[in-house]
Design an enzyme around this catalytic site. Structure first.
Site, mmCIF file in Angstrom:
data_model
loop_
_atom_site.group_PDB
_atom_site.id
_atom_site.type_symbol
_atom_site.label_atom_id
_atom_site.label_comp_id
_atom_site.label_asym_id
_atom_site.label_seq_id
_atom_site.Cartn_x
_atom_site.Cartn_y
_atom_site.Cartn_z
ATOM 1 N N LYS A 54 -10.881 -13.413 -5.570
ATOM 2 C CA LYS A 54 -11.270 -12.463 -4.125
ATOM 3 C C LYS A 54 -11.878 -10.734 -3.988
ATOM 4 O O LYS A 54 -12.201 -10.306 -3.556
ATOM 5 C CB LYS A 54 -9.530 -12.164 -3.582
ATOM 6 C CG LYS A 54 -8.624 -13.416 -3.428
ATOM 7 C CD LYS A 54 -7.166 -12.934 -3.253
ATOM 8 C CE LYS A 54 -6.399 -14.095 -2.689
ATOM 9 N NZ LYS A 54 -5.085 -14.813 -2.611
ATOM 10 N N GLN A 98 -0.219 -10.707 -3.550
ATOM 11 C CA GLN A 98 -0.283 -11.780 -3.492
ATOM 12 C C GLN A 98 1.497 -12.627 -4.002
ATOM 13 O O GLN A 98 1.732 -11.920 -4.530
ATOM 14 C CB GLN A 98 -0.767 -11.579 -4.896
ATOM 15 C CG GLN A 98 -0.876 -13.511 -5.366
ATOM 16 C CD GLN A 98 -2.119 -13.791 -4.978
ATOM 17 O OE1 GLN A 98 -3.266 -13.911 -4.266
ATOM 18 N NE2 GLN A 98 -2.169 -15.311 -4.278
ATOM 19 N N ASP A 121 -2.808 -11.495 5.732
ATOM 20 C CA ASP A 121 -2.684 -12.827 5.362
ATOM 21 C C ASP A 121 -1.840 -13.479 5.944
ATOM 22 O O ASP A 121 -1.667 -15.434 6.436
ATOM 23 C CB ASP A 121 -1.337 -12.665 3.739
ATOM 24 C CG ASP A 121 -2.092 -13.801 3.348
ATOM 25 O OD1 ASP A 121 -3.002 -14.231 2.747
ATOM 26 O OD2 ASP A 121 -1.387 -13.249 1.854
#
Ligand code: NAP
Length: 300
Positions: A54, A98, A121
């Site tokens: 990422k 994460q 997200d």
């Protein structure tokens, strides 16, 4: 094999190019560089790989990448304090924590501590609610990637029968909301669904997000249907040598591709779209925060 292969790797490269183009315009017209902060707690090897990739792709599209690697024993209070700092940091437009988190940390509390406007997200309860009521939100990356590929292939999805297998909060449920938003007739199937083969056979669009290797065989698929395979499953591959493995989806690729009109492969289908959509969400969040025009086609 008759199906068109929906090449997620190539599509993701186009999405990233569009993001890079918009980042360059934001810098030139507004003097703003979008920034994505990724928070990794602990040393889970798979998460470390995701975070590294990422960060690399964030920099490649011209954005700033901020990585926060924290020990597995960090307290919830210290993690929440970091998130609070990132929420008020004007150089950070997107925040991603994460998952999974170590078991002493409450994922719900941590995710809901992120400013919803920076929640790239799309897991914050406010964004879930906005998506569910058809309002502008941050959209979870994997279903957003699936939707982009479906729109690109079909143009209009209006009136199509869509069956989603899996009802997780990160894939199945938001996928259902997105397809309802496209005026599909949506069925969400799960482990208790009766006669799943029959349910799937009526679908014009099948989205499989189960996590069971090659569970969906070709004889569940209606001729000409579009199959989006979200599953990523690692299985033994003795044909490649002792101890070797390979990735497969939730659909049995060869038999599904023989009857489907279009299908995403695994690997190289939905997977690459997820990170591309994370970058897309970050640039969208940056535009919204600064009152700048949002790029076309990078969100719903
Ligand atoms: P999850 O949270 O484990 O949810 C799986 C869903 O599948 C559940 O709703 C479960 O039903 C349903 N299910 C399980 N067994 C079933 C069966 N025999 N028949 C019908 N439904 C069944 O999984 P997830 O996080 O959504 O992920 C699904 C897959 O997508 C995994 O392989 C994951 O690795 C992959 N994934 C890929 C990406 C990407 O970037 N491509 C991103 C996220 C996930 P119940 O609710 O009844 O238990």
């Amino acid at each position: 094999m008759s199906a068109t292969i929906l090449d997620g790797k190539a599509f993701a490269a186009k999405v990233r190019a569009k993001v890079a183009d918009h980042v360059a315009r934001l810098k030139e017209a507004h003097g703003i560089t979008p920034g994505l902060a990724v928070v990794l707690v602990g040393e889970d090897p798979a998460s470390q790989v995701y975070v590294k990739s990422k960060g690399k792709m964030t920099v490649e599209v011209g954005m700033n990448s901020y990585e926060h690697r924290l020990g597995a024993d960090i307290s919830e209070g210290d993690l929440l304090a970091l998130i609070s700092n990132l929420n008020t940091d004007s150089s950070v437009h997107g925040i991603l924590v994460q998952l999974p988190l170590p078991s002493h940390l409450n994922e719900g509390i941590v995710i809901n501590a992120i400013d919803p406007a920076k929640d790239v997200d799309g897991f914050h309860i406010s964004n879930v609610g906005l998506l569910g009521t058809g309002q502008k939100s941050m959209v979870p990356c994997t279903p957003l990637g699936c939707l982009m590929m479906l729109r690109d292939h079909h143009g209009s999805l209006s009136g199509l029968d869509a069956v989603i297998i899996g009802r997780s909060n990160i894939v199945g449920k938001p996928m259902a909301q997105l397809l309802l938003g496209e005026s599909c007739t949506v069925t969400v199937a799960h482990s208790r669904t009766k006669d799943l083969p029959q349910v799937v056979r009526r679908a014009d669009v099948v989205v499989a997000a189960v996590g069971r290797p090659e569970m969906v065989p070709g004889d569940w698929i209606k001729a000409g249907a579009t199959v989006i395979d979200v599953g990523i499953n690692r299985i033994d591959a003795p044909e490649k040598g002792e101890g070797k493995t390979r990735l497969v989806g939730d659909c049995h690729f060869d038999s599904c591709a023989a009857v489907a009109g279009a299908i995403t492969p695994v690997p190289g289908g939905v997977g690459p779209m997820t990170i591309a959509c994370l970058l897309a969400n970050t640039v969208t969040a940056c535009c919204r925060a600064n009152g700048a025009d949002e790029p076309e086609g990078l969100t719903v």
